[in-house]
Design a protein around this motif. Structure first.
Motif, PDB file in Angstrom:
ATOM      1  N   LEU A 206       0.814  -1.212   0.000  1.00 34.00           N
ATOM      2  CA  LEU A 206       0.000   0.000   0.000  1.00 34.00           C
ATOM      3  C   LEU A 206       0.852   1.269   0.000  1.00 34.00           C
ATOM      4  CD1 LEU A 206      -2.841  -1.197   2.350  1.00 34.00           C
ATOM      5  CD2 LEU A 206      -3.048  -0.641  -0.065  1.00 34.00           C
ATOM      6  N   ILE A 207       2.033   1.197   0.592  1.00 39.10           N
ATOM      7  CA  ILE A 207       2.949   2.339   0.517  1.00 39.10           C
ATOM      8  C   ILE A 207       3.340   2.596  -0.937  1.00 39.10           C
ATOM      9  CG2 ILE A 207       5.282   3.148   1.086  1.00 39.10           C
ATOM     10  CD1 ILE A 207       5.003   1.629   3.764  1.00 39.10           C
ATOM     11  N   GLU A 208       3.709   1.526  -1.638  1.00 40.89           N
ATOM     12  CA  GLU A 208       4.106   1.687  -3.036  1.00 40.89           C
ATOM     13  C   GLU A 208       2.934   2.155  -3.889  1.00 40.89           C
ATOM     14  OE1 GLU A 208       6.305  -0.689  -6.708  1.00 40.89           O
ATOM     15  OE2 GLU A 208       6.049  -1.687  -4.761  1.00 40.89           O
ATOM     16  N   TYR A 209       1.774   1.571  -3.666  1.00 42.41           N
ATOM     17  CA  TYR A 209       0.573   2.006  -4.384  1.00 42.41           C
ATOM     18  C   TYR A 209       0.318   3.494  -4.142  1.00 42.41           C
ATOM     19  CZ  TYR A 209      -4.453   2.841  -5.060  1.00 42.41           C
ATOM     20  OH  TYR A 209      -5.668   3.373  -5.424  1.00 42.41           O
ATOM     21  N   GLY A 210       0.388   3.911  -2.884  1.00 42.28           N
ATOM     22  CA  GLY A 210       0.108   5.298  -2.542  1.00 42.28           C
ATOM     23  C   GLY A 210       1.077   6.267  -3.182  1.00 42.28           C
ATOM     24  N   ALA A 300       0.249   5.681 -17.576  1.00 41.92           N
ATOM     25  CA  ALA A 300       1.134   4.553 -17.290  1.00 41.92           C
ATOM     26  C   ALA A 300       1.501   4.494 -15.804  1.00 41.92           C
ATOM     27  CB  ALA A 300       2.402   4.651 -18.139  1.00 41.92           C
ATOM     28  N   VAL A 301       1.695   5.658 -15.194  1.00 41.48           N
ATOM     29  CA  VAL A 301       2.000   5.682 -13.752  1.00 41.48           C
ATOM     30  C   VAL A 301       0.809   5.139 -12.956  1.00 41.48           C
ATOM     31  CG1 VAL A 301       2.507   7.164 -11.771  1.00 41.48           C
ATOM     32  CG2 VAL A 301       3.664   7.557 -13.954  1.00 41.48           C
ATOM     33  N   ALA A 302      -0.404   5.542 -13.348  1.00 43.42           N
ATOM     34  CA  ALA A 302      -1.601   5.032 -12.674  1.00 43.42           C
ATOM     35  C   ALA A 302      -1.751   3.528 -12.892  1.00 43.42           C
ATOM     36  CB  ALA A 302      -2.842   5.761 -13.180  1.00 43.42           C
ATOM     37  N   LYS A 306      -1.942   0.388 -10.106  1.00 44.19           N
ATOM     38  CA  LYS A 306      -2.905  -0.719 -10.100  1.00 44.19           C
ATOM     39  C   LYS A 306      -2.187  -2.068 -10.120  1.00 44.19           C
ATOM     40  CE  LYS A 306      -6.397  -0.178 -12.965  1.00 44.19           C
ATOM     41  NZ  LYS A 306      -7.119   0.196 -14.212  1.00 44.19           N
ATOM     42  N   ALA A 307      -1.089  -2.157 -10.873  1.00 44.06           N
ATOM     43  CA  ALA A 307      -0.344  -3.411 -10.966  1.00 44.06           C
ATOM     44  C   ALA A 307       0.235  -3.824  -9.610  1.00 44.06           C
ATOM     45  CB  ALA A 307       0.769  -3.281 -11.999  1.00 44.06           C
ATOM     46  N   VAL A 308       0.584  -2.839  -8.797  1.00 41.55           N
ATOM     47  CA  VAL A 308       1.124  -3.119  -7.456  1.00 41.55           C
ATOM     48  C   VAL A 308       0.122  -3.894  -6.608  1.00 41.55           C
ATOM     49  CG1 VAL A 308       1.797  -1.979  -5.290  1.00 41.55           C
ATOM     50  CG2 VAL A 308       2.726  -1.184  -7.463  1.00 41.55           C
ATOM     51  N   LEU A 309      -1.167  -3.726  -6.895  1.00 40.59           N
ATOM     52  CA  LEU A 309      -2.220  -4.347  -6.089  1.00 40.59           C
ATOM     53  C   LEU A 309      -2.473  -5.815  -6.448  1.00 40.59           C
ATOM     54  CD1 LEU A 309      -4.830  -1.428  -6.177  1.00 40.59           C
ATOM     55  CD2 LEU A 309      -3.231  -1.972  -4.329  1.00 40.59           C
ATOM     56  N   ALA A 310      -1.643  -6.380  -7.316  1.00 36.58           N
ATOM     57  CA  ALA A 310      -1.883  -7.746  -7.801  1.00 36.58           C
ATOM     58  C   ALA A 310      -2.013  -8.750  -6.655  1.00 36.58           C
ATOM     59  CB  ALA A 310      -0.773  -8.171  -8.754  1.00 36.58           C
ATOM     60  N   ASN A 311      -1.229  -8.567  -5.599  1.00 38.08           N
ATOM     61  CA  ASN A 311      -1.238  -9.540  -4.493  1.00 38.08           C
ATOM     62  C   ASN A 311      -2.214  -9.176  -3.379  1.00 38.08           C
ATOM     63  OD1 ASN A 311       0.770 -11.143  -5.710  1.00 38.08           O
ATOM     64  ND2 ASN A 311       2.390  -9.832  -4.879  1.00 38.08           N
ATOM     65  N   LYS A 318     -10.226  -3.752  -2.873  1.00 38.85           N
ATOM     66  CA  LYS A 318      -9.266  -3.743  -3.981  1.00 38.85           C
ATOM     67  C   LYS A 318      -9.885  -3.079  -5.207  1.00 38.85           C
ATOM     68  CE  LYS A 318      -6.388  -6.779  -6.841  1.00 38.85           C
ATOM     69  NZ  LYS A 318      -5.891  -8.162  -7.031  1.00 38.85           N
ATOM     70  N   SER A 319     -11.126  -3.391  -5.498  1.00 38.00           N
ATOM     71  CA  SER A 319     -11.806  -2.770  -6.643  1.00 38.00           C
ATOM     72  C   SER A 319     -11.870  -1.257  -6.480  1.00 38.00           C
ATOM     73  CB  SER A 319     -13.224  -3.337  -6.789  1.00 38.00           C
ATOM     74  OG  SER A 319     -13.183  -4.708  -7.109  1.00 38.00           O
ATOM     75  N   ALA A 320     -12.137  -0.810  -5.257  1.00 40.85           N
ATOM     76  CA  ALA A 320     -12.209   0.629  -4.997  1.00 40.85           C
ATOM     77  C   ALA A 320     -10.850   1.292  -5.194  1.00 40.85           C
ATOM     78  CB  ALA A 320     -12.722   0.880  -3.587  1.00 40.85           C
ATOM     79  N   LEU A 321      -9.781   0.640  -4.741  1.00 36.95           N
ATOM     80  CA  LEU A 321      -8.437   1.188  -4.923  1.00 36.95           C
ATOM     81  C   LEU A 321      -8.061   1.249  -6.409  1.00 36.95           C
ATOM     82  CD1 LEU A 321      -6.595  -0.650  -1.999  1.00 36.95           C
ATOM     83  CD2 LEU A 321      -7.184   1.784  -2.091  1.00 36.95           C
ATOM     84  N   MET A 322      -8.455   0.229  -7.153  1.00 35.70           N
ATOM     85  CA  MET A 322      -8.202   0.237  -8.598  1.00 35.70           C
ATOM     86  C   MET A 322      -8.954   1.394  -9.255  1.00 35.70           C
ATOM     87  SD  MET A 322      -6.313  -2.590  -9.416  1.00 35.70           S
ATOM     88  CE  MET A 322      -6.808  -3.424 -10.921  1.00 35.70           C
ATOM     89  N   ASP A 323     -10.186   1.606  -8.836  1.00 36.13           N
ATOM     90  CA  ASP A 323     -10.997   2.675  -9.416  1.00 36.13           C
ATOM     91  C   ASP A 323     -10.429   4.046  -9.070  1.00 36.13           C
ATOM     92  OD1 ASP A 323     -13.596   3.480 -10.795  1.00 36.13           O
ATOM     93  OD2 ASP A 323     -13.778   4.530  -8.884  1.00 36.13           O
TER      94      ASP A 323
END
Length: 333
Positions: A206-210, A300-302, A306-311, A318-323
């Motif tokens: 989540l740190i990397e995603y953020g 591409a950055v966005a 989203k790719a970071v959330l694969a695991n 997760k769907s909300a974070l992707m959105d």
């Protein structure tokens, strides 16, 4: 008190999660208003100036969503979300002094309404208030706040300076955004995960995603600053150009080897452009391929966020974070 807008309706989430997010944001808003209040009426007014002007509360929402991947929203999560938002608000007071801004969120900026000294001191006071809130959450939370503050200030200092000779302007700018904007959004997600009992592995994700979504957020702002015909960010279009900032579209335009871009490049190098020059630069930049390249990189950055959330376990959070990642780059304000 300004009532907070409900959490945005995110695809794929249940009415129960929507209700918890709405209740959480209301609790954050109540804490924000309580903590900016002061015995001195003038300080209370200046403290609450930008808070009362509204805002998306994007960072608190991310804190609450991250907590839903753990044991859920609790009092510590609410406090952390308020602390992050106050840190963000404090930085805006300082930003406006640095930028000599006249408006913020559609109202006079604090430096315009009061003066630079007051705006700086109120920003400091809000940083102190944010730290006071975080101090009640334990030593790890305090350490995170300190490290975040160091990176945020470092990013702001570097953002106020041109890329050093010999450095790559593109890499330099993305590094600046990671510190200036990405780190605080990463911390918002980190607090939610940490204070709700998530695993260290999930916290790191989540740190990397953020941080990635934070960079995408700022890149989208940079595009809006050029593409908007009207005031949509609480400031006039072309503010970055007026300040001589080398945002991504400008970096790409300056790197062009097309002789047809000579006029635009000459204008972009003007230290203090006139209103007429700014208008001409915007007219030349809006249809330029530099804007398309910058938009593609922002997307591409966005996508990377989203790719970071694969695991991350599949589900409504997760769907909300992707959105959220999609919304950050698709917005026009």
């Amino acid at each position: 008190m300004v009532s907070p807008a409900p959490a945005p309706a995110l695809p794929g989430i249940s009415p129960g999660l929507q209700a918890r997010l709405d209740a959480g944001l209301a609790a954050v808003e109540a804490m924000l208003h309580a903590r900016v209040d002061h015995d001195d009426p003038f300080i209370a007014e200046a403290n609450a100036h930008l808070l009362a002007a509204g805002g998306k509360r994007f960072r608190p929402l991310l804190t609450l969503l991250a907590a839903e991947l753990g044991d859920g929203i609790n009092d510590d999560v609410i406090a952390a979300a308020a602390g992050v938002e106050l840190t963000h608000l404090a930085s805006l007071y300082h930003d406006d002094v640095m930028d000599d801004a006249s408006t913020r969120r559609g109202v006079p900026s604090a430096n315009a309404k009061y003066d630079n000294s007051t705006a700086i001191l109120v920003g400091d006071l809000l940083f102190g208030t944010a730290s006071d809130i975080i101090a009640d959450l334990g030593p790890e939370a305090v350490k995170i706040q300190s490290q975040t503050f160091i990176r945020l200030c470092s990013g702001q200092i570097r953002d106020d300076r041109h890329c050093p000779p010999g450095a790559d302007p593109h890499e330099y700018y993305l590094d600046v955004l990671a510190d200036k904007t990405g780190v605080l959004i990463a911390t918002a997600a980190r607090y939610g995960a940490l204070l709700s009992g998530c695993s260290r592995e999930l916290i790191a994700t989540l740190i990397e995603y953020g941080e990635r979504i934070g960079v995408a957020f700022q890149l989208a702002d940079d595009l809006i600053d050029v593409s908007s015909e009207i005031d949509v960010l609480g400031k006039a279009p072309g503010t970055d150009i007026r300040e001589g900032k080398r945002t991504l579209p400008i970096i790409y335009a300056l790197a062009s080897t097309d002789p047809a871009d000579a006029r635009l490049q000459d204008l972009l190098r003007v230290v203090e452009p006139s209103d007429e020059q700014v208008a001409e630069m915007l007219a030349l930049l809006r249809p330029h391929t530099a804007m398309q390249r910058a938009q593609e990189e922002t997307d591409a950055v966005a996508a990377g966020a989203k790719a970071v959330l694969a695991n991350v376990p599949d589900g409504e959070v997760k769907s909300a974070l992707m959105d959220l990642a999609d919304r950050v780059v698709a917005r026009r304000s």
